[in-house]
Design a protein around this motif. Structure first.
Motif, mmCIF file in Angstrom:
data_model
loop_
_atom_site.group_PDB
_atom_site.id
_atom_site.type_symbol
_atom_site.label_atom_id
_atom_site.label_comp_id
_atom_site.label_asym_id
_atom_site.label_seq_id
_atom_site.Cartn_x
_atom_site.Cartn_y
_atom_site.Cartn_z
ATOM 1 N N VAL A 53 -23.077 -27.946 -7.260
ATOM 2 C CA VAL A 53 -22.020 -28.762 -6.674
ATOM 3 C C VAL A 53 -22.045 -28.531 -5.163
ATOM 4 O O VAL A 53 -22.285 -27.408 -4.700
ATOM 5 C CB VAL A 53 -20.630 -28.403 -7.260
ATOM 6 C CG1 VAL A 53 -20.252 -26.959 -6.950
ATOM 7 C CG2 VAL A 53 -19.560 -29.360 -6.758
ATOM 8 N N LYS A 75 -18.911 -21.497 -8.251
ATOM 9 C CA LYS A 75 -18.053 -22.111 -7.237
ATOM 10 C C LYS A 75 -16.769 -22.658 -7.854
ATOM 11 O O LYS A 75 -15.681 -22.518 -7.288
ATOM 12 C CB LYS A 75 -18.811 -23.231 -6.519
ATOM 13 C CG LYS A 75 -18.041 -23.859 -5.362
ATOM 14 C CD LYS A 75 -17.761 -22.838 -4.291
ATOM 15 C CE LYS A 75 -16.815 -23.382 -3.234
ATOM 16 N NZ LYS A 75 -16.432 -22.328 -2.267
ATOM 17 N N CYS A 76 -16.883 -23.302 -9.012
ATOM 18 C CA CYS A 76 -15.731 -23.994 -9.579
ATOM 19 C C CYS A 76 -14.797 -23.082 -10.355
ATOM 20 O O CYS A 76 -13.732 -23.519 -10.788
ATOM 21 C CB CYS A 76 -16.208 -25.142 -10.462
ATOM 22 S SG CYS A 76 -17.054 -26.455 -9.541
ATOM 23 N N GLY A 106 -11.955 -23.140 -8.209
ATOM 24 C CA GLY A 106 -11.607 -24.466 -7.710
ATOM 25 C C GLY A 106 -12.666 -25.006 -6.765
ATOM 26 O O GLY A 106 -13.123 -24.296 -5.868
ATOM 27 N N CYS A 107 -13.070 -26.238 -6.987
ATOM 28 C CA CYS A 107 -14.099 -26.850 -6.138
ATOM 29 C C CYS A 107 -13.793 -28.323 -5.924
ATOM 30 O O CYS A 107 -14.682 -29.176 -6.044
ATOM 31 C CB CYS A 107 -15.489 -26.656 -6.741
ATOM 32 S SG CYS A 107 -15.694 -27.362 -8.401
ATOM 33 N N ASP A 108 -12.523 -28.659 -5.656
ATOM 34 C CA ASP A 108 -12.159 -30.054 -5.423
ATOM 35 C C ASP A 108 -13.048 -30.673 -4.345
ATOM 36 O O ASP A 108 -13.373 -30.025 -3.341
ATOM 37 C CB ASP A 108 -10.694 -30.161 -4.987
ATOM 38 C CG ASP A 108 -9.716 -29.973 -6.138
ATOM 39 O OD1 ASP A 108 -10.163 -29.963 -7.302
ATOM 40 O OD2 ASP A 108 -8.506 -29.852 -5.866
ATOM 41 N N ALA A 167 -22.431 -24.419 -9.679
ATOM 42 C CA ALA A 167 -21.123 -24.943 -10.047
ATOM 43 C C ALA A 167 -20.313 -23.943 -10.860
ATOM 44 O O ALA A 167 -19.098 -23.819 -10.676
ATOM 45 C CB ALA A 167 -21.291 -26.246 -10.823
ATOM 46 N N THR A 193 -11.819 -30.802 -9.457
ATOM 47 C CA THR A 193 -12.581 -29.677 -10.009
ATOM 48 C C THR A 193 -12.950 -29.927 -11.468
ATOM 49 O O THR A 193 -14.074 -29.634 -11.895
ATOM 50 C CB THR A 193 -11.774 -28.374 -9.896
ATOM 51 O OG1 THR A 193 -11.658 -28.013 -8.517
ATOM 52 C CG2 THR A 193 -12.459 -27.231 -10.642
ATOM 53 N N ALA A 205 -16.067 -31.930 -11.790
ATOM 54 C CA ALA A 205 -17.279 -31.150 -11.530
ATOM 55 C C ALA A 205 -17.631 -30.256 -12.713
ATOM 56 O O ALA A 205 -18.800 -30.077 -13.057
ATOM 57 C CB ALA A 205 -17.103 -30.309 -10.272
ATOM 58 N N GLN A 206 -16.620 -29.687 -13.347
ATOM 59 C CA GLN A 206 -16.854 -28.754 -14.456
ATOM 60 C C GLN A 206 -17.397 -29.454 -15.697
ATOM 61 O O GLN A 206 -18.040 -28.823 -16.532
ATOM 62 C CB GLN A 206 -15.567 -28.005 -14.785
ATOM 63 C CG GLN A 206 -15.145 -27.026 -13.696
ATOM 64 C CD GLN A 206 -13.789 -26.403 -13.968
ATOM 65 O OE1 GLN A 206 -12.888 -27.065 -14.487
ATOM 66 N NE2 GLN A 206 -13.634 -25.141 -13.613
#
Length: 248
Positions: A131, A194-195, A198-200, A191, A73, A76-77
């Motif tokens: 994402v 969603k993140c 958490g967006c692993d 993103a 995550t 992505a962030q």
């Protein structure tokens, strides 16, 4: 669900792109229920240097599994505008597991049994605003050996602004970027939203083909494109809102 490979709790690690490996024992052929190792990789530019992270998972043949790259995550962030890219490789080989150049038919024929084409997890954008919450990988078997690994994808549930094309290959010059398209696409989400929870990076694995005993794998029926219209839309919304519950 996919579990960490032996030794357990394999941690995400950094590596140069052409040193990406997935070296674990076992080369098949496998029967349904046997275990093998799949490595999930992601790559991105960080200060002019390409970073590659991976996590290895022990999965069972013909078992529907969810593989989540822990702590991704944060990647992505803080994703660079050039994007973040993902692929999957098999274990049990000294061959580097950099992703396929899917614009090159010769390479595809030579290496499709050990590694997948790349995908854009966080697509290149000035704002890094999108994402892809999850991907679906189909592992094709031929008499118990991996013949290929292909992405089951499409944008049936989202509009063009949220549809992300999959690159045909990666350019490892600075910064790392995707090039071309191998025909796949995925639905992405904002993103920032969603993140926040958490967006692993998450890959759902299904199987097709035959095992070492000639039995047909059955989990390919769970691949995303087997569903259509409202059914797929409803499933996508549910998975996207709470996909991590499937990984427990």
């Amino acid at each position: 669900d996919g579990g960490a490979a032996d030794p357990p709790e394999v941690q995400a690690e950094d590596a140069e792109p052409f040193a990406a490996d997935c070296r674990y024992e076992g080369s098949g052929p496998w029967d349904i229920g046997d275990s093998l190792v799949l490595c999930v990789f992601l790559a991105f530019d960080e200060g002019g240097v390409t970073q590659v992270k991976k996590m290895a998972f022990q999965v069972a043949v013909d078992e529907y599994s969810g593989l989540s790259l822990q702590d991704s995550t944060a990647v992505a962030q803080t994703a660079p505008s050039s994007g973040v890219y993902a692929w999957v490789g098999t274990g049990a080989s000294e061959t580097p597991r950099h992703p396929l150049d899917c614009s090159n038919d010769t390479e595809v024929d030579a290496r499709r049994d050990v590694v997948s084409c790349p995908l854009a997890w966080v697509p290149a954008a000035e704002s890094g605003a999108l994402v892809v919450p999850f991907f679906n990988l189909v592992v094709n078997l031929n008499e118990g050996r991996v013949a290929s690994m292909v992405w089951d994808s499409g944008c049936l549930t989202c509009g063009p602004d949220s549809c992300v094309d999959a690159p045909a290959t990666l350019n490892y010059s600075v910064p790392l970027t995707g090039i071309g398209s191998h025909g796949g696409s995925s639905c992405a989400e904002e993103a920032a939203l969603k993140c926040s929870d958490g967006c692993d990076l998450t890959v759902f694995v299904t199987w097709a083909g035959t095992d070492a005993s000639g039995r047909n794998a059955r989990t390919a029926g769970h691949r995303f494109t087997k569903f259509a219209g409202q059914t797929l839309g409803s499933m996508y919304s549910w998975l996207s809102s709470d996909y991590q519950s499937l990984l427990r």
